[in-house]
Design an enzyme around this catalytic site. Structure first.
Site, PDB file in Angstrom:
ATOM      1  N   LEU A 148      33.496  48.708  60.195  1.00  0.00           N
ATOM      2  CA  LEU A 148      34.118  49.539  59.178  1.00  0.00           C
ATOM      3  C   LEU A 148      33.203  49.793  57.986  1.00  0.00           C
ATOM      4  O   LEU A 148      33.371  50.771  57.276  1.00  0.00           O
ATOM      5  CB  LEU A 148      35.415  48.888  58.686  1.00  0.00           C
ATOM      6  CG  LEU A 148      36.493  48.673  59.752  1.00  0.00           C
ATOM      7  CD1 LEU A 148      37.655  47.889  59.164  1.00  0.00           C
ATOM      8  CD2 LEU A 148      36.978  50.000  60.303  1.00  0.00           C
ATOM      9  N   GLY A 149      32.273  48.900  57.754  1.00  0.00           N
ATOM     10  CA  GLY A 149      31.377  49.074  56.615  1.00  0.00           C
ATOM     11  C   GLY A 149      30.338  47.981  56.580  1.00  0.00           C
ATOM     12  O   GLY A 149      30.480  46.944  57.237  1.00  0.00           O
ATOM     13  N   GLY A 177      26.856  46.364  53.938  1.00  0.00           N
ATOM     14  CA  GLY A 177      26.146  46.417  52.668  1.00  0.00           C
ATOM     15  C   GLY A 177      25.207  45.245  52.534  1.00  0.00           C
ATOM     16  O   GLY A 177      24.943  44.524  53.500  1.00  0.00           O
ATOM     17  N   MET A 179      25.577  42.424  51.180  1.00  0.00           N
ATOM     18  CA  MET A 179      26.138  41.087  51.324  1.00  0.00           C
ATOM     19  C   MET A 179      26.661  40.807  52.724  1.00  0.00           C
ATOM     20  O   MET A 179      26.837  39.655  53.096  1.00  0.00           O
ATOM     21  CB  MET A 179      27.259  40.875  50.312  1.00  0.00           C
ATOM     22  CG  MET A 179      26.769  40.831  48.879  1.00  0.00           C
ATOM     23  SD  MET A 179      28.087  40.423  47.745  1.00  0.00           S
ATOM     24  CE  MET A 179      28.394  38.723  48.224  1.00  0.00           C
ATOM     25  N   GLY A 180      26.938  41.829  53.512  1.00  0.00           N
ATOM     26  CA  GLY A 180      27.450  41.577  54.847  1.00  0.00           C
ATOM     27  C   GLY A 180      28.119  42.795  55.441  1.00  0.00           C
ATOM     28  O   GLY A 180      27.846  43.927  55.061  1.00  0.00           O
ATOM     29  N   GLU A 181      29.016  42.543  56.403  1.00  0.00           N
ATOM     30  CA  GLU A 181      29.680  43.607  57.131  1.00  0.00           C
ATOM     31  C   GLU A 181      31.173  43.332  57.212  1.00  0.00           C
ATOM     32  O   GLU A 181      31.620  42.193  57.123  1.00  0.00           O
ATOM     33  CB  GLU A 181      29.131  43.711  58.558  1.00  0.00           C
ATOM     34  CG  GLU A 181      27.669  44.086  58.639  1.00  0.00           C
ATOM     35  CD  GLU A 181      27.175  44.136  60.076  1.00  0.00           C
ATOM     36  OE1 GLU A 181      27.951  43.747  60.985  1.00  0.00           O
ATOM     37  OE2 GLU A 181      26.042  44.551  60.294  1.00  0.00           O
ATOM     38  N   LYS A 236      35.391  39.859  57.917  1.00  0.00           N
ATOM     39  CA  LYS A 236      34.258  40.058  57.016  1.00  0.00           C
ATOM     40  C   LYS A 236      33.215  38.988  57.280  1.00  0.00           C
ATOM     41  O   LYS A 236      33.529  37.803  57.354  1.00  0.00           O
ATOM     42  CB  LYS A 236      34.692  39.991  55.556  1.00  0.00           C
ATOM     43  CG  LYS A 236      33.513  40.221  54.609  1.00  0.00           C
ATOM     44  CD  LYS A 236      33.926  40.247  53.156  1.00  0.00           C
ATOM     45  CE  LYS A 236      32.713  40.454  52.267  1.00  0.00           C
ATOM     46  NZ  LYS A 236      33.053  40.484  50.846  1.00  0.00           N
ATOM     47  N   ASP A 271      38.218  39.439  38.668  1.00  0.00           N
ATOM     48  CA  ASP A 271      37.555  40.668  39.117  1.00  0.00           C
ATOM     49  C   ASP A 271      38.588  41.742  39.440  1.00  0.00           C
ATOM     50  O   ASP A 271      38.487  42.435  40.455  1.00  0.00           O
ATOM     51  CB  ASP A 271      36.678  40.393  40.327  1.00  0.00           C
ATOM     52  CG  ASP A 271      35.654  41.507  40.557  1.00  0.00           C
ATOM     53  OD1 ASP A 271      35.339  42.226  39.593  1.00  0.00           O
ATOM     54  OD2 ASP A 271      35.194  41.679  41.696  1.00  0.00           O
TER      55      ASP A 271
END
Length: 575
Positions: free
Chosen positions: A277-278, A280, A282-284, A300, A395
């Protein structure tokens, strides 16, 4: 596809034992930290971006071993021939004592590289890249020195006036071939992206160019031949660069495609990975399905290097355990977590299909006051449970808040990304979910005490929720700046604007609630999210939106443009 961003950490000038300050340059991005257990489950299939990075690392190590071995044998043989009196390079080459010196330098680097590769088979990718740079730097240096020497030396006297120019043209042509070979070798044999290959090949091209420039500066006889030397050198070098970059980029893409194809059919414990799905820095995030329950979920993965230290791994585990204790309907549910055999940490959570608040407002504009209150009250409920358990989110932002359909009801708010949660219920400082001297957050939505690197309590979440309310009503956060520093300074020193002044139609009582949330002094804010929820419920517009209104809005033809209907599916965790 969800967008995934990597946070930037800003060190505070005076670190606090339980907090710090950090920010992401892209306020709309979310970030959640996930992680493993102290007793990691049995290894599962290699997954996440760390798995592909590990494949690249192993391939690079094998290729570097082969190049070092080949270069070491060749240069060692040349040096041995010179030491035993045999001629490895003819005297006519004009290298003089460098005929033995250059091979010895390359041989020394090759031997050192081989010893390191054999002694440290688990060397990280960054270290292997340094070895790669050292080897090809030696190759480029050797080629450049050889070119300079042969062109810097004067030509023998000859009755033919063209002899000198022809000799330098010949020298330039012959010393270009090693550069062409090394560039193609680098592009074809060393696993690289197009950009990295272009950068490396360009540097290798500079060696003969720099050597020619120095030779022309020290030997005036070379200058008349430059109009012929330049094209003779640059044309084959540029062609080699094109071949190298194309081959490197294509090979890298094919390796990724093969890896993705293998991973699509992989099993991760009780889960089957379906679709990425995505991804970056830091990971997937992957869409997965439980093999027995046939329940869709999101998985994740966090890269192994981001949680390599035992202390960090323990912090990740505590974070996941803390979130799993939360059961509120408006909090994302985490089902499972573990660690793959490549060191990637992963956790499994409910799969949510819907836009984030950030995406909804940017695509459709600010929310009506009644709808904003309707959603904010749900988020207050989720935070109330977390605060009662001693946890502070730290956050809160529109990118961490989703609007989904659950149980046949639309506009169900879901609070995501508890990766930065701080556990104030921990009895020992080492048990707190934080890192000394560092606090993570997003600058546009960060409370003043967090921006100052001070400890954050639930009233910090009240402030951030006020910023979210401001964004939902006005379409932008109260403070905007071109840099992280300006945003943090604004939160610390500047009074927040009146939301009703930016958008007509916001009731005065709701604007007052938002303004109180945004007070700089925590004592002047609502002292709890329950108090905030009661104030929102008391607003005159609180009854203007309901589940029935949400159903009507989403059923309208204009409620689901392509951007929301197709591309706005957000996975609950983003890195």
């Amino acid at each position: 596809m969800p967008e995934i961003y990597e946070p930037t950490v800003i060190r505070t000038s005076r670190p606090e034992p339980h907090d710090a300050t950090v920010a992401r340059p892209q306020p709309s991005a979310t970030d959640e930290t996930l992680v493993p257990g102290a007793q990691p489950p049995a290894p599962v299939a290699s997954s996440g971006s760390a798995g592909f990075a590990e494949e690249v690392r192993l391939l690079l190590r094998r290729r570097l071993f082969m190049t070092h071995l080949a270069l070491g044998l060749a240069t060692g043989a040349m040096a041995l021939c010179d030491l035993t009196g045999l001629v490895a390079l003819p005297v006519e080459a004009g290298l003089g004592r460098w005929a033995a010196g250059l091979p010895l330098i390359a041989f020394g680097q090759s031997v050192a590289g081989l010893v390191f590769l054999l002694r440290y088979p688990e060397a990280p990718l960054k270290t292997l890249r340094l070895i790669e740079v050292s080897q090809f730097a030696i190759i480029g240096f050797g080629g450049g020195v050889a070119r300079f020497i042969v062109m810097e030396s004067g030509a023998a006297p000859s009755p033919d006036p063209r002899y000198s120019e022809l000799l330098y043209r010949f020298d330039a042509l012959m010393t270009t071939f090693p550069g062409v070979f090394s560039i193609i070798l680098y592009g074809v044999f060393i696993p690289n992206t197009r950009r990295r290959s272009l950068f490396g090949a360009s540097l290798l091209c500079l060696a003969p160019v720099a050597a020619t420039t120095l030779a022309a500066a020290t030997n005036p006889a070379v200058r008349p031949a430059l109009p012929a030397i330049v094209p003779i050198s640059l044309v084959p070098l540029c062609m080699a660069c094109v071949v190298a970059v194309f081959c490197a980029g294509r090979a890298y893409e094919l390796r990724q495609q093969v890896y993705e194809a293998k991973r699509e059919a992989q099993q991760l414990g009780a889960y089957t990975l379906k679709q990425k799905l995505g991804e970056g820095g830091m990971g997937e995030v992957w869409l997965a399905e439980h093999r027995l329950l046939k329940r869709p979920c999101a998985v994740k993965f966090i890269r192994a290097e981001l949680a390599a230290e035992p202390a960090t791994a323990a912090r990740f585990e505590r974070e996941v355990r803390a979130v799993t204790s939360l059961t509120h309907f408006n909090t994302v549910r985490i089902f499972d977590y573990g660690r793959s055999d490549d060191g990637s940490f992963y956790y499994v959570m409910e799969y949510l299909d819907g836009p984030t608040l950030d995406r909804l407002v940017k695509e459709r504009g600010p929310l009506t006051p009644g709808r904003a209150v309707y959603l904010l009250r749900q988020f207050c409920g989720a935070l109330a449970e977390a605060h009662a358990a001693g946890m502070v989110h730290r956050d809160l932002k529109p990118g961490n808040m989703m609007l989904v359909a659950l149980g046949g009801q639309r506009d169900v708010a879901k609070l995501l990304d508890f990766g930065l949660v701080q556990d104030h219920s921990a009895t020992e400082s080492s048990d707190r979910i934080t890192r000394a001297g560092t606090v993570l957050g997003t600058p546009s939505y960060m409370c003043p005490e967090q921006a100052a690197g001070e400890p954050v309590d639930p009233r910090g979440d009240v402030y951030s929720l006020g910023v979210v309310a401001f964004f939902a009503l006005a379409g932008r956060p109260p403070f905007e700046g071109s840099s992280v520093g300006k945003l943090l300074t604004a939160h610390l020193t500047q009074p927040a604007p009146d939301v009703s002044a930016l958008r007509a139609g916001v009731p005065a009582d709701l604007a007052a609630v938002v303004a109180r949330c945004l007070a700089k002094d925590p004592k002047e804010r609502f002292q709890s999210v329950l108090e905030l929820e009661a104030a929102l419920a008391a607003c005159t517009c609180s009854m203007d939106w309901s589940a029935a209104h949400a159903d009507q809005w989403w059923a309208a033809p204009t409620a689901a443009p392509a951007a929301l209907a197709n591309d706005a599916t957000e996975t609950i965790i983003r890195s």
